[in-house]
Design a protein around this motif. Structure first.
Motif, PDB file in Angstrom:
ATOM      1  N   GLN A 544      33.873  35.277   5.201  1.00  0.00           N
ATOM      2  CA  GLN A 544      33.207  34.914   3.957  1.00  0.00           C
ATOM      3  C   GLN A 544      32.215  36.001   3.580  1.00  0.00           C
ATOM      4  O   GLN A 544      31.459  36.496   4.417  1.00  0.00           O
ATOM      5  N   ILE A 545      32.222  36.377   2.295  1.00  0.00           N
ATOM      6  CA  ILE A 545      31.338  37.400   1.765  1.00  0.00           C
ATOM      7  C   ILE A 545      30.562  36.795   0.598  1.00  0.00           C
ATOM      8  O   ILE A 545      31.158  36.195  -0.305  1.00  0.00           O
ATOM      9  N   ARG A 546      29.238  36.943   0.631  1.00  0.00           N
ATOM     10  CA  ARG A 546      28.400  36.464  -0.471  1.00  0.00           C
ATOM     11  C   ARG A 546      27.527  37.608  -0.960  1.00  0.00           C
ATOM     12  O   ARG A 546      26.978  38.370  -0.160  1.00  0.00           O
ATOM     13  N   ALA A 547      27.404  37.719  -2.259  1.00  0.00           N
ATOM     14  CA  ALA A 547      26.571  38.750  -2.859  1.00  0.00           C
ATOM     15  C   ALA A 547      25.786  38.144  -4.009  1.00  0.00           C
ATOM     16  O   ALA A 547      26.317  37.329  -4.782  1.00  0.00           O
ATOM     17  N   SER A 548      24.519  38.525  -4.129  1.00  0.00           N
ATOM     18  CA  SER A 548      23.687  38.032  -5.220  1.00  0.00           C
ATOM     19  C   SER A 548      22.887  39.190  -5.797  1.00  0.00           C
ATOM     20  O   SER A 548      22.575  40.165  -5.096  1.00  0.00           O
ATOM     21  N   TYR A 549      22.550  39.058  -7.057  1.00  0.00           N
ATOM     22  CA  TYR A 549      21.750  40.074  -7.730  1.00  0.00           C
ATOM     23  C   TYR A 549      20.854  39.384  -8.746  1.00  0.00           C
ATOM     24  O   TYR A 549      21.275  38.459  -9.451  1.00  0.00           O
ATOM     25  N   GLY A 550      19.608  39.850  -8.806  1.00  0.00           N
ATOM     26  CA  GLY A 550      18.683  39.296  -9.786  1.00  0.00           C
ATOM     27  C   GLY A 550      17.327  39.034  -9.168  1.00  0.00           C
ATOM     28  O   GLY A 550      16.942  39.637  -8.164  1.00  0.00           O
ATOM     29  N   ALA A 551      16.592  38.129  -9.807  1.00  0.00           N
ATOM     30  CA  ALA A 551      15.229  37.805  -9.385  1.00  0.00           C
ATOM     31  C   ALA A 551      15.195  36.407  -8.783  1.00  0.00           C
ATOM     32  O   ALA A 551      15.786  35.471  -9.326  1.00  0.00           O
ATOM     33  N   GLU A 552      14.507  36.273  -7.655  1.00  0.00           N
ATOM     34  CA  GLU A 552      14.356  35.002  -6.961  1.00  0.00           C
ATOM     35  C   GLU A 552      12.882  34.619  -6.939  1.00  0.00           C
ATOM     36  O   GLU A 552      12.020  35.462  -6.684  1.00  0.00           O
ATOM     37  N   LYS A 553      12.617  33.349  -7.149  1.00  0.00           N
ATOM     38  CA  LYS A 553      11.243  32.883  -7.271  1.00  0.00           C
ATOM     39  C   LYS A 553      10.489  32.904  -5.954  1.00  0.00           C
ATOM     40  O   LYS A 553       9.285  33.131  -5.909  1.00  0.00           O
ATOM     41  N   GLY A 554      11.179  32.668  -4.839  1.00  0.00           N
ATOM     42  CA  GLY A 554      10.495  32.525  -3.560  1.00  0.00           C
ATOM     43  C   GLY A 554       9.953  31.118  -3.398  1.00  0.00           C
ATOM     44  O   GLY A 554      10.357  30.189  -4.093  1.00  0.00           O
ATOM     45  N   GLY A 555       9.023  30.940  -2.488  1.00  0.00           N
ATOM     46  CA  GLY A 555       8.449  29.620  -2.247  1.00  0.00           C
ATOM     47  C   GLY A 555       8.167  29.417  -0.775  1.00  0.00           C
ATOM     48  O   GLY A 555       7.698  30.317  -0.079  1.00  0.00           O
ATOM     49  N   VAL A 556       8.497  28.220  -0.288  1.00  0.00           N
ATOM     50  CA  VAL A 556       8.247  27.865   1.107  1.00  0.00           C
ATOM     51  C   VAL A 556       9.577  27.562   1.771  1.00  0.00           C
ATOM     52  O   VAL A 556      10.411  26.834   1.230  1.00  0.00           O
ATOM     53  N   ARG A 557       9.790  28.123   2.955  1.00  0.00           N
ATOM     54  CA  ARG A 557      11.008  27.905   3.719  1.00  0.00           C
ATOM     55  C   ARG A 557      10.615  27.234   5.042  1.00  0.00           C
ATOM     56  O   ARG A 557       9.862  27.804   5.826  1.00  0.00           O
ATOM     57  N   CYS A 558      11.118  26.022   5.282  1.00  0.00           N
ATOM     58  CA  CYS A 558      10.693  25.241   6.438  1.00  0.00           C
ATOM     59  C   CYS A 558      11.883  24.813   7.294  1.00  0.00           C
ATOM     60  O   CYS A 558      12.973  24.559   6.781  1.00  0.00           O
ATOM     61  N   THR A 559      11.641  24.725   8.583  1.00  0.00           N
ATOM     62  CA  THR A 559      12.595  24.164   9.529  1.00  0.00           C
ATOM     63  C   THR A 559      11.821  23.413  10.598  1.00  0.00           C
ATOM     64  O   THR A 559      11.021  24.018  11.321  1.00  0.00           O
ATOM     65  N   GLY A 560      12.040  22.097  10.671  1.00  0.00           N
ATOM     66  CA  GLY A 560      11.404  21.306  11.711  1.00  0.00           C
ATOM     67  C   GLY A 560       9.896  21.377  11.717  1.00  0.00           C
ATOM     68  O   GLY A 560       9.263  21.340  12.773  1.00  0.00           O
ATOM     69  N   GLY A 561       9.285  21.482  10.553  1.00  0.00           N
ATOM     70  CA  GLY A 561       7.836  21.528  10.495  1.00  0.00           C
ATOM     71  C   GLY A 561       7.238  22.904  10.650  1.00  0.00           C
ATOM     72  O   GLY A 561       6.023  23.069  10.531  1.00  0.00           O
ATOM     73  N   VAL A 562       8.059  23.920  10.910  1.00  0.00           N
ATOM     74  CA  VAL A 562       7.596  25.304  10.983  1.00  0.00           C
ATOM     75  C   VAL A 562       7.948  25.971   9.665  1.00  0.00           C
ATOM     76  O   VAL A 562       9.125  26.023   9.290  1.00  0.00           O
ATOM     77  N   CYS A 563       6.943  26.458   8.949  1.00  0.00           N
ATOM     78  CA  CYS A 563       7.156  26.936   7.582  1.00  0.00           C
ATOM     79  C   CYS A 563       6.740  28.394   7.430  1.00  0.00           C
ATOM     80  O   CYS A 563       5.890  28.889   8.165  1.00  0.00           O
ATOM     81  N   ARG A 564       7.365  29.051   6.436  1.00  0.00           N
ATOM     82  CA  ARG A 564       7.041  30.422   6.081  1.00  0.00           C
ATOM     83  C   ARG A 564       6.938  30.529   4.576  1.00  0.00           C
ATOM     84  O   ARG A 564       7.705  29.901   3.845  1.00  0.00           O
ATOM     85  N   VAL A 565       5.982  31.322   4.111  1.00  0.00           N
ATOM     86  CA  VAL A 565       5.856  31.606   2.692  1.00  0.00           C
ATOM     87  C   VAL A 565       6.780  32.771   2.352  1.00  0.00           C
ATOM     88  O   VAL A 565       6.728  33.820   2.993  1.00  0.00           O
ATOM     89  N   VAL A 566       7.650  32.574   1.356  1.00  0.00           N
ATOM     90  CA  VAL A 566       8.611  33.602   0.940  1.00  0.00           C
ATOM     91  C   VAL A 566       8.187  34.117  -0.424  1.00  0.00           C
ATOM     92  O   VAL A 566       8.124  33.363  -1.397  1.00  0.00           O
TER      93      VAL A 566
END
Length: 580
Positions: A544-566
């Motif tokens: 599988q191949i995925r490609a994206s182009y453009g602008a992404e808003k970002g935000g918060v990425r969480c897994t099991g209560g552990v979060c990162r600011v993107v």
């Protein structure tokens, strides 16, 4: 001229040689996968490129199983560059016992005392390298014991948006548990013991007697930790119950306290508060499930007091000694949403100080229609406007409160889902109120509406999709008496249009919008629109191949209560996934 390999590299080479020799003398089967990610673009005006390659290999030879993960990350999206062996695990299984050697994963009970896992997307990895033994004494008694070391454990400070970790720690870990089951398997009791020795950096302030300037020294603080707990589960035909409680004690290698810099018109000095040689804390988690003829109900309760800290301590990543241990990662008390705008609402999950409950009811109205309701209410148990001594901080609340001084979080959600033969959709409405950081009385209220989350199958090949999410938010600054002293309102939207042909080719367009005044670029200009496109190809079942182009808003990425600011990202991303 001679060249000597570092000890860690020599160890890996010997380890790999022995493992490959072991599986090589027996007939074996193997499989693997390759995950490659490439990104080129800008993040808030800063060039942001990454190249990640993860090669996973698994070989089976009789009672032996070898799992390896090799990496070529120059650099990764998050974390440090790496070329070589990233992690490995050798498993030997024979009749009633299993031995594992390498990077160990394990969960005791609900995870409040021991939860060893990895999540590459947020650069979180608390897996120690060591040995683990599982032994089945009988059909009613099982034992697990492990010992290992995590060096280094790399971590980020709260709300960090850095690409590389803010600091590193080191810990030895030993754990043992027994599972005792009743004759009919309806009752299980699991006592456990976890001990560890953590070495983490601390910063100490002092005044130079000659220059009278503030001097900052970074030292290593050793913490001896012991956790005893009991997890119990009951199950019957129409209900089941899980209770998990644990007590943690810490002893520091030297007295440790919270320091403040005092500055006057003529001098400056250091004030140290709450000098202590150790702390104690506890955690409790309970979950009850009830199954009726058509309705299912789940109720969760949590009360975590594994390290109650002041606001200054919470933002200081050099205070790892007073925080929950890296492997104490229990349930969060609320669901991890797959709806983008709901998932981006920040909730300062606090394993050191949080109490609350989560109630979820699912009711199938018909074969196609299902309604789901959810209520989550959480808060700290300690009044964060009062800097109580550490020794008094275990006397907090057992139930959540809505008072702003307790960093409350509440969410009420209703979802209606339809799943037909050729058409499926979800409609959601949710109200959420949360403190923005858990450190101040700045609160946010969100009303989120999802009028469309649908897929429509035109024929055997074509599937169309539409996602539309709308959100209105109100940010309020409150004083200690909960009187509003400022704030602002804004709206946000998230839309996706997609088409899929035969599960082999898909295209999607993603648009995000907000008039949030805090969303600005590096020059302070407002950011309000992000548009990107994505193409996915599956030429074979295993590629599988995925490609994206453009602008992404970002935000918060969480897994099991552990979060990162993107942070927002603008550029190209390419992902390749291959299985063989």
């Amino acid at each position: 001229m001679s060249f000597t390999l570092p000890f860690t590299i020599k160890t890996k080479i010997v380890f790999l040689s022995l493992l490959f020799f072991t599986v090589g003398v027996f007939p074996f089967s193997w499989n693997g996968s390759l995950n490659s990610r490439l990104g080129e673009g800008d993040q808030l005006g800063v060039r942001y490129n990454y190249l990640e390659n993860f090669l996973s290999l698994s070989a089976n030879a009789g009672s032996l199983r070898l799992q390896l993960e090799l990496a070529y990350n120059q650099p990764p999206e998050y974390g440090y560059s790496l070329i070589g062996l990233r992690q490995g695990l050798l498993t030997y299984q024979r009749n009633t016992f299993t031995v594992e050697l390498g990077n160990l994963s394990q969960v005791f009970g609900s995870g409040i005392s021991l939860n060893l896992f990895e999540e590459r997307n947020i650069d979180f990895n608390n897996l120690p390298v060591g040995i683990k033994l599982d032994y089945e004494q009988s059909d009613r008694v099982w034992w697990t014991a492990l010992v290992g070391r995590k060096a280094p454990f790399q971590f980020y400070s709260p709300s960090s948006n850095s690409r590389i970790p803010d600091a590193e720690a080191d810990y030895w870990l030993g754990a043992v548990r027994g599972i005792f089951s009743s004759r009919n398997q309806n009752l299980q009791m699991t006592p456990y013991l976890v001990v560890s020795l953590l070495s983490s950096p601390i910063q100490e302030f002092s005044v130079d007697v000659t220059s009278e300037k503030i001097v900052i020294d970074t030292l290593m603080l050793d913490v001896a930790v012991s956790t005893t707990g009991l997890s119990t589960s009951f199950s019957r035909k129409n209900w089941d119950l899980m209770l998990d409680g644990a007590w943690t004690s810490k002893i520091f290698s030297q007295p440790h306290g919270e320091q403040y810099i005092l500055v006057t018109s003529t001098s400056q000095g250091i004030f140290t508060k709450d000098m202590i040689s150790g702390t104690s804390g506890y955690a409790f988690y309970g979950r009850f499930n009830r199954y009726f003829d058509a309705i299912s109900l789940m109720l969760e309760y949590k009360n975590y007091k594994l390290g109650i800290e002041s606001a200054n301590e919470k933002t200081d990543h050099f205070h790892q000694a007073t925080k929950p241990l890296p492997y104490q990662v229990g349930p969060t008390g609320l669901s991890q949403h797959d709806v983008s705008l709901l998932g981006a609402i920040t909730h300062p999950v606090d394993y050191g100080d949080e109490a609350g409950f989560n109630l979820e009811i699912r009711w199938p109205l018909t074969f196609e229609w299902t309604v789901r309701g959810q209520v989550s209410v959480l808060s700290s148990s300690d009044d964060r406007s009062i800097t109580a001594p550490i020794t008094d901080r275990l006397q907090g609340r057992a139930l959540p409160t809505f008072h702003a001084n307790y960093a409350p979080f509440q969410e009420y959600l209703i979802e209606l889902e339809y799943a037909g033969e050729n058409f499926a959709t979800r409609e959601i409405i949710a109200f959420t109120q949360s403190t923005l950081s858990g450190l101040t009385n700045e609160t946010a209220q969100y009303l989120t509406v999802v009028p469309a989350y649908l897929t429509f199958r035109l024929n055997d090949n074509w599937v169309l999709g539409l996602v539309s999410e709308l959100q209105t938010a109100s940010i309020k600054s409150m004083d200690q008496n909960e009187i509003e002293i400022g704030g602002f309102d804004f709206n946000s939207a998230h839309h996706i249009i997609s088409a899929d042909y035969g599960s082999n080719v898909s295209v999607a367009a993603i648009w995000d919008y907000t008039n949030d005044p805090t969303q600005v670029d590096e020059a302070g200009q407002p950011l309000d629109n992000w548009l990107s496109g994505e193409v996915s190809l599956r030429p074979t079942r295993d590629i599988q191949i995925r490609a994206s182009y453009g602008a992404e808003k970002g935000g918060v990425r969480c897994t099991g209560g552990v979060c990162r600011v993107v942070n927002p990202f603008e550029g190209t991303r390419v992902t390749l996934e291959v299985r063989f």
